[in-house]
Design an enzyme around this catalytic site. Structure first.
Site, short mmCIF file in Angstrom:
data_model
loop_
_atom_site.label_atom_id
_atom_site.label_comp_id
_atom_site.label_asym_id
_atom_site.label_seq_id
_atom_site.Cartn_x
_atom_site.Cartn_y
_atom_site.Cartn_z
N ASP A 212 32.73 39.64 39.63
CA ASP A 212 33.76 39.53 38.60
C ASP A 212 33.17 38.90 37.33
O ASP A 212 32.00 39.16 37.03
CB ASP A 212 34.93 38.70 39.15
CG ASP A 212 36.27 39.11 38.57
OD1 ASP A 212 36.50 38.80 37.39
OD2 ASP A 212 37.06 39.75 39.27
N HIS A 243 39.18 35.37 34.68
CA HIS A 243 39.53 36.33 35.73
C HIS A 243 38.76 36.05 37.03
O HIS A 243 39.34 36.02 38.12
CB HIS A 243 39.21 37.74 35.21
CG HIS A 243 39.76 38.86 36.04
ND1 HIS A 243 39.01 39.48 37.03
CD2 HIS A 243 40.95 39.48 36.02
CE1 HIS A 243 39.74 40.45 37.57
NE2 HIS A 243 40.92 40.47 36.98
N ASN A 338 45.40 49.27 37.64
CA ASN A 338 46.71 48.93 37.10
C ASN A 338 47.25 49.96 36.13
O ASN A 338 47.98 49.63 35.20
CB ASN A 338 46.62 47.58 36.38
CG ASN A 338 46.05 46.50 37.27
OD1 ASN A 338 46.33 46.46 38.47
ND2 ASN A 338 45.24 45.63 36.70
N SER A 399 44.07 43.29 40.63
CA SER A 399 42.96 42.33 40.67
C SER A 399 43.32 41.09 41.47
O SER A 399 42.45 40.46 42.07
CB SER A 399 42.59 41.88 39.26
OG SER A 399 41.90 42.88 38.57
#
Lengths: 450, 77
Positions: A212, A243, A338, A399
């Site tokens: 990530d 994130h 998404n 996520s």
């Protein structure tokens, strides 16, 4: 290494063989498509129903048993009931021409065995009326919702049913619980929905890689945690985005954060592998991500969580990486995306587990991608760690659902050393809580901790 | 000469040990050899992709593409 057999290997170990890997068959299908002048070879349309694997599916008449029908055609047959755990141990089938799945009245025939006997899709017409066989059809790849997509999912379900029968009601073979009870009051909705607080497991001894934007390496709630980190984007691992720190918090955060903060982390004693494959702006490229996957696999991380993606078709590189991971006992888990559209890459790879997002009421989140979905978890309004000085915050997306599944996977992996790779994948699906929504939205349902 | 592009080269199982060298000979500027997953990343002229694809042991050559974390959680906190 991509497990594509060499082209000149001839025999039943080749493409279309029972033991052939999905990725190998995919590559062959793409070659066929290219040879026919269709497609660029770079993408596979999720709706392309011409994508056959080369194998054939035999469906028996209702209530009919094989009774040697395939053996009478000269085929060497294997029976799923003969396998110890009923797992999809396709690579252990040796030179068998056919695999019988008596539980669902189906057999899978290798491409060679089928073509040698001219069992094309029209083959059913030539079957004798007293044959136990109802129909013989080509096998299709499963990418998306639809008739073809249901097959592999059904196959996996069948294998799990067989496994459950062999084990007796499918009760998990848990080893001794050496860590005592760990009932924690006050946990986030995502953990509660996945029954994490009731689990005595901690992920101890399990390596969890999160690929990530990095991690706030000085976050006080991770002080003293075993952590290995590496950057693949030319920036320090330190997470200036948030994130990555949020995803790691969910998958691996502490059992009891200080103060009034509810528990937000799942595998609280796992070893954390921080792979920074996205920059501090939250972007990256396939090459850096593959480098991170390679690093996590080379380090034998049993669980690899990837909350990232692109809205593209299936990518060879990810399919190969996922297959290599499974072959080495690593499970790659990826966010479906998404875009309220088709599952993106890498989650659309057949060798990578795809996670959809649920709202707190356990309905699929409106933004969550659909199609190739394996499992789901809460992804809306998830509370977890973010870099100092805030330390905690809410985020929403597939996520956030993905590290819930990764953390729970680490708990399952701790229960039994044999739960690795595909066996871990199957256990996660077999133990998921079914939800009243299509599999194309929630897969097998809500991930559940052991 | 065409524009240089970044590419992902996926190898077949059992690809010859010198596949990297032969890709380099055909114009691939190698960035990383990812042995655990059988992939070589690098850059080449867009016009060389077809030649790279024909190298023995190569399963696929794909463009490196941008990846992100996607909305709705793309914004830093």
């Amino acid at each position: 290494m991509a497990r594509k057999p060499t082209r000149d290997d001839g025999g039943d170990s080749g493409l279309g063989a029972l033991g052939a890997d999905v990725d190998a068959m995919l590559l062959a299908a793409l070659e066929r498509a290219e040879a026919e002048g269709g497609g660029t070879g770079e993408e596979i349309s999720a709706t392309d129903e011409t994508l056959t694997t080369g194998r054939m599916i035999v469906t028996y008449k209702e209530g009919a048993a094989d009774d040697g029908a395939l053996a009478n055609m000269g085929m060497r047959t294997a029976d799923a009931r003969d396998f110890e755990d009923g797992a999809v141990a396709m690579d252990a089938l040796g030179d068998a021409d056919a695999l019988l799945l008596p539980e669902i009245g189906v057999a899978v025939i290798s491409g060679n065995a089928a073509s040698e006997r001219s069992l094309g899709s029209a083959g059913a017409k030539s079957l004798a009326s007293d044959s136990p066989i109802s129909v013989i059809e080509p096998e299709y790849f499963a990418f998306s919702e639809g008739d073809a997509g249901e097959y592999l999912r059904g196959f996996l379900r069948a294998a799990q049913t067989i496994e459950a029968d062999l084990r007796g009601l499918g009760a998990p073979v848990d080893e001794e619980d050496e860590e005592g009870g760990a009932l924690v009051l006050g946990a986030t909705p995502g953990l509660i929905a996945s029954r994490v607080p009731q689990s005595s497991r901690s992920g101890l001894g399990i390596r969890v890689a999160v690929l990530d934007t990095g991690m706030d390496l000085g976050h006080p709630e991770f002080a003293g945690r075993a952590m290995v980190s590496r950057s693949f984007v030319g920036q320090p691992v330190q997470d200036l985005h948030s994130h990555g720190t949020h995803c790691i918090g969910t998958a691996c955060g502490p059992l009891a954060p200080p103060g009034n903060t509810p528990r937000y982390g799942i595998a609280h004693r796992s070893t954390i592998f921080v792979g920074k494959v996205l920059s501090n702006s939250g972007t990256g490229s396939t090459g850096g991500i593959l480098a991170g996957m390679n690093w996590a696999i080379a380090n034998n991380c049993a669980v690899i969580s990837m909350s990232l993606g692109a809205q593209t078709g299936v990518q060879f590189g990810y399919v190969a990486a996922g297959a290599a991971a499974l072959a080495r006992g690593c499970l790659i888990i990826a966010a479906a995306g998404n875009a309220a559209s088709s599952t993106g890459a890498p989650a659309n790879s057949p060798s990578i587990m795809s996670v959809a997002s649920l709202d707190r009421n356990l309905a699929p989140s409106s933004f969550s991608n659909r199609g190739k979905i394996d499992i789901s978890a809460i992804g809306r309004d998830v509370w977890s760690s973010v870099p100092r000085p805030q330390r905690h915050g809410f985020k929403t997306g597939t996520s956030m659902a993905c590290p819930h599944v990764a953390g729970v996977a680490a708990l399952w992996a701790q229960t039994n050393g044999s739960l690795r790779g595909m066996a871990l994948w199957q256990r996660l699906l077999a133990s998921a809580r079914p939800l009243p929504y299509p599999a194309s939205r929630v897969g097998r349902g809500l991930v559940q901790a052991p | 000469m065409t524009e240089p592009v970044k590419v992902i080269v996926t190898l077949e199982a059992g690809a010859p040990g010198d596949v990297g060298q032969r890709l380099a000979d055909k114009g691939l500027k190698i960035e990383a050899m990812l042995d655990a997953i059988g992939i070589i990343t690098g850059a080449c002229d867009a016009g060389d992709i077809a030649r790279l694809q024909k190298v023995d042991g190569v399963a696929a050559v794909e463009h490196d593409i941008a990846v992100d974390i996607g909305p709705p959680d793309a914004e830093p906190s």
